[in-house]
Write a protein that holds these residues in place. Structure first.
Motif, short mmCIF file in Angstrom:
data_model
loop_
_atom_site.label_atom_id
_atom_site.label_comp_id
_atom_site.label_asym_id
_atom_site.label_seq_id
_atom_site.Cartn_x
_atom_site.Cartn_y
_atom_site.Cartn_z
N PRO B 60 0.83 -1.23 0.00
CA PRO B 60 0.00 0.00 0.00
C PRO B 60 0.85 1.27 0.00
O PRO B 60 0.68 2.16 0.82
CB PRO B 60 -0.80 -0.13 1.30
N LYS B 61 1.80 1.33 -0.97
CA LYS B 61 2.76 2.42 -1.04
C LYS B 61 2.07 3.76 -1.26
O LYS B 61 2.34 4.73 -0.56
CB LYS B 61 3.72 2.11 -2.21
N LYS B 62 1.19 3.76 -2.25
CA LYS B 62 0.51 5.01 -2.61
C LYS B 62 -0.35 5.53 -1.45
O LYS B 62 -0.37 6.73 -1.17
CB LYS B 62 -0.36 4.75 -3.83
N GLU B 63 -1.05 4.60 -0.78
CA GLU B 63 -1.92 4.98 0.33
C GLU B 63 -1.10 5.71 1.40
O GLU B 63 -1.50 6.76 1.90
CB GLU B 63 -2.59 3.73 0.93
N PHE B 64 0.09 5.16 1.73
CA PHE B 64 0.95 5.79 2.73
C PHE B 64 1.46 7.14 2.25
O PHE B 64 1.51 8.10 3.02
CB PHE B 64 2.13 4.87 3.10
N GLU B 65 1.86 7.19 0.98
CA GLU B 65 2.39 8.46 0.43
C GLU B 65 1.37 9.58 0.56
O GLU B 65 1.68 10.68 1.00
CB GLU B 65 2.74 8.28 -1.05
N VAL B 66 0.11 9.26 0.18
CA VAL B 66 -0.92 10.30 0.20
C VAL B 66 -1.29 10.66 1.64
O VAL B 66 -1.47 11.84 1.95
CB VAL B 66 -2.16 9.88 -0.63
N LEU B 67 -1.35 9.67 2.52
CA LEU B 67 -1.67 9.98 3.93
C LEU B 67 -0.59 10.89 4.53
O LEU B 67 -0.90 11.81 5.28
CB LEU B 67 -1.79 8.68 4.75
N SER B 68 0.67 10.63 4.17
CA SER B 68 1.77 11.48 4.64
C SER B 68 1.63 12.88 4.06
O SER B 68 1.78 13.88 4.77
CB SER B 68 3.13 10.92 4.23
N MET B 69 1.34 12.95 2.76
CA MET B 69 1.20 14.23 2.08
C MET B 69 0.08 15.06 2.72
O MET B 69 0.19 16.26 2.86
CB MET B 69 0.89 13.97 0.60
N LEU B 70 -1.00 14.38 3.14
CA LEU B 70 -2.15 15.07 3.73
C LEU B 70 -1.95 15.33 5.23
O LEU B 70 -2.84 15.81 5.91
CB LEU B 70 -3.43 14.26 3.51
N LYS B 71 -0.75 14.96 5.70
CA LYS B 71 -0.36 15.19 7.10
C LYS B 71 -1.28 14.50 8.11
O LYS B 71 -1.58 15.04 9.19
CB LYS B 71 -0.25 16.69 7.41
N CYS B 72 -1.73 13.30 7.78
CA CYS B 72 -2.52 12.51 8.73
C CYS B 72 -1.56 11.90 9.74
O CYS B 72 -0.44 11.52 9.38
CB CYS B 72 -3.26 11.39 8.01
N SER B 73 -1.98 11.79 11.00
CA SER B 73 -1.13 11.14 12.01
C SER B 73 -1.18 9.63 11.78
O SER B 73 -2.26 9.05 11.67
CB SER B 73 -1.66 11.41 13.42
N LEU B 74 0.01 9.03 11.71
CA LEU B 74 0.10 7.58 11.54
C LEU B 74 0.83 7.04 12.76
O LEU B 74 2.02 7.31 12.96
CB LEU B 74 0.88 7.25 10.25
N LEU B 75 0.13 6.30 13.62
CA LEU B 75 0.69 5.88 14.90
C LEU B 75 0.72 4.36 15.02
O LEU B 75 -0.27 3.69 14.72
CB LEU B 75 -0.16 6.44 16.05
N ALA B 76 1.87 3.84 15.46
CA ALA B 76 1.98 2.39 15.69
C ALA B 76 2.16 2.15 17.18
O ALA B 76 2.92 2.85 17.85
CB ALA B 76 3.16 1.82 14.90
N ASP B 77 1.45 1.16 17.69
CA ASP B 77 1.46 0.84 19.12
C ASP B 77 2.78 0.16 19.51
O ASP B 77 3.09 -0.92 18.99
CB ASP B 77 0.26 -0.06 19.39
N VAL B 78 3.53 0.79 20.41
CA VAL B 78 4.85 0.28 20.81
C VAL B 78 4.75 -1.14 21.38
O VAL B 78 5.58 -2.01 21.07
CB VAL B 78 5.50 1.25 21.83
N LEU B 79 3.73 -1.42 22.20
CA LEU B 79 3.60 -2.75 22.79
C LEU B 79 3.41 -3.82 21.72
O LEU B 79 4.00 -4.89 21.79
CB LEU B 79 2.42 -2.78 23.77
N SER B 80 2.58 -3.51 20.72
CA SER B 80 2.34 -4.47 19.63
C SER B 80 3.63 -4.69 18.83
O SER B 80 3.93 -5.81 18.41
CB SER B 80 1.25 -3.96 18.69
N LEU B 81 4.41 -3.60 18.63
CA LEU B 81 5.67 -3.70 17.89
C LEU B 81 6.65 -4.58 18.67
O LEU B 81 7.28 -5.48 18.12
CB LEU B 81 6.28 -2.31 17.68
#
Lengths: 100, 114, 81
Positions: B60-81
């Protein structure tokens, strides 16, 4: 009250009957209901009980890209729309429920 | 303007669901609402620089690129990682503690588990 | 004058793009323009030709014309609100 519903599962999933029941009850209580179908949720347009929600005054829109990918045909009264329509539902409703 | 949080929880392979969750998140920005995407449990694999194209699966490269471009917060849960031994994330995805996962959820008008 | 306006329209090629990227990119391009300026967008995704103009109208923009240029090719002319 305006109620928005997102449904992303196909009609085999029990979500469909829940959405039909909630939407029917909400309409009977005089609420506005808008449903957005995407991913496998677009298959619900082929389920008679679901499509009949339109006759009960429920607004239904589907993601046309997912429809095209799954070769689902158009159904009268259902808007073959886009993610913009989903954004409008999310922006305009008082309550939003997601079934996935 | 509403706050909308999308929670991605499941494994990304053998399904288009997670990519669709991201495409939907892009769409939800179209009425100027603030969209946050949270990756937790097995959903965190979606936010790693995996190469699913090797097994014929479109990342989902494009999806991430556009979400970044639109400055959406993208958060990953440290415990799950941590539980999965994941140390590398895609650019613009931020590893955060549970408290910072709960914050956008409790502040949101709409939460969509996908 | 009409010809002059037509010549001055900004072009945006969205071949290969699907929803909602078609709308996102059209919207971002429109943000760069002044009110009254025109944008001509090329699409090759049929649902976009139906949905993008409808959504733009909802946002207050004007659709000046939709022209089919081939089997799967359309040009949509938009005037910014």
């Amino acid at each position: 009250m305006k109620l928005g519903i997102l449904l992303t599962t196909s009609p085999e999933n029990e979500n469909t009957n829940t959405v039909i029941a909630i939407s029917t009850a909400a309409r009977k209580a005089g609420h506005e209901v808008s449903i957005f179908l995407m991913y496998d949720g677009v298959y619900n347009v082929n389920k008679k009980d679901f499509a009949e929600l339109v006759d009960k005054g429920v607004n239904i829109a589907v993601c046309a890209l997912n429809v095209e990918q799954r070769k689902v045909g158009r159904v009268e009264g259902i808007l073959f729309g886009s993610q913009y329509d989903h954004a409008c539902i999310a922006a305009d409703v008082d309550r939003f429920i997601s079934f996935g | 303007m509403k706050k909308i949080t999308v929670v991605v929880r499941n494994l990304p392979l053998n399904t288009r669901r997670n990519a669709e969750a991201l495409r939907m998140s892009v769409g939800l920005t179209l009425r100027e609402d603030k969209v946050t995407v949270i990756f937790m449990d097995d959903g965190v694999y979606t936010a790693t620089p995996a190469r699913p194209e090797i097994i014929g699966f479109q990342p989902p490269k494009k999806e991430f690129e556009v979400l970044s471009m639109l400055k959406c917060s993208l958060l990953a849960d440290v415990l799950s990682l941590g539980k999965r031994g994941i140390t590398t994330l895609l650019p613009d995805v931020k590893a955060v503690n549970r408290e910072d996962i709960v914050k956008p959820i409790t502040e949101s008008d709409i939460v969509i588990p996908f | 004058m009409q010809d002059l306006v037509k010549k001055m329209a900004t072009e945006l090629d969205l071949k290969g793009e699907v929803c909602p990227y078609t709308f996102v990119k059209t919207k971002l391009k429109l943000e760069e323009l002044e009110s009254g300026e025109e944008l001509v967008v090329t699409f090759d995704h049929a649902p976009a030709v139906e949905n993008v103009p409808r959504s733009l109208k909802n946002e207050g923009h004007k659709i000046m014309g939709i022209e089919q240029k081939g089997d799967h090719l359309w040009k949509v002319r938009i005037r910014k609100a």
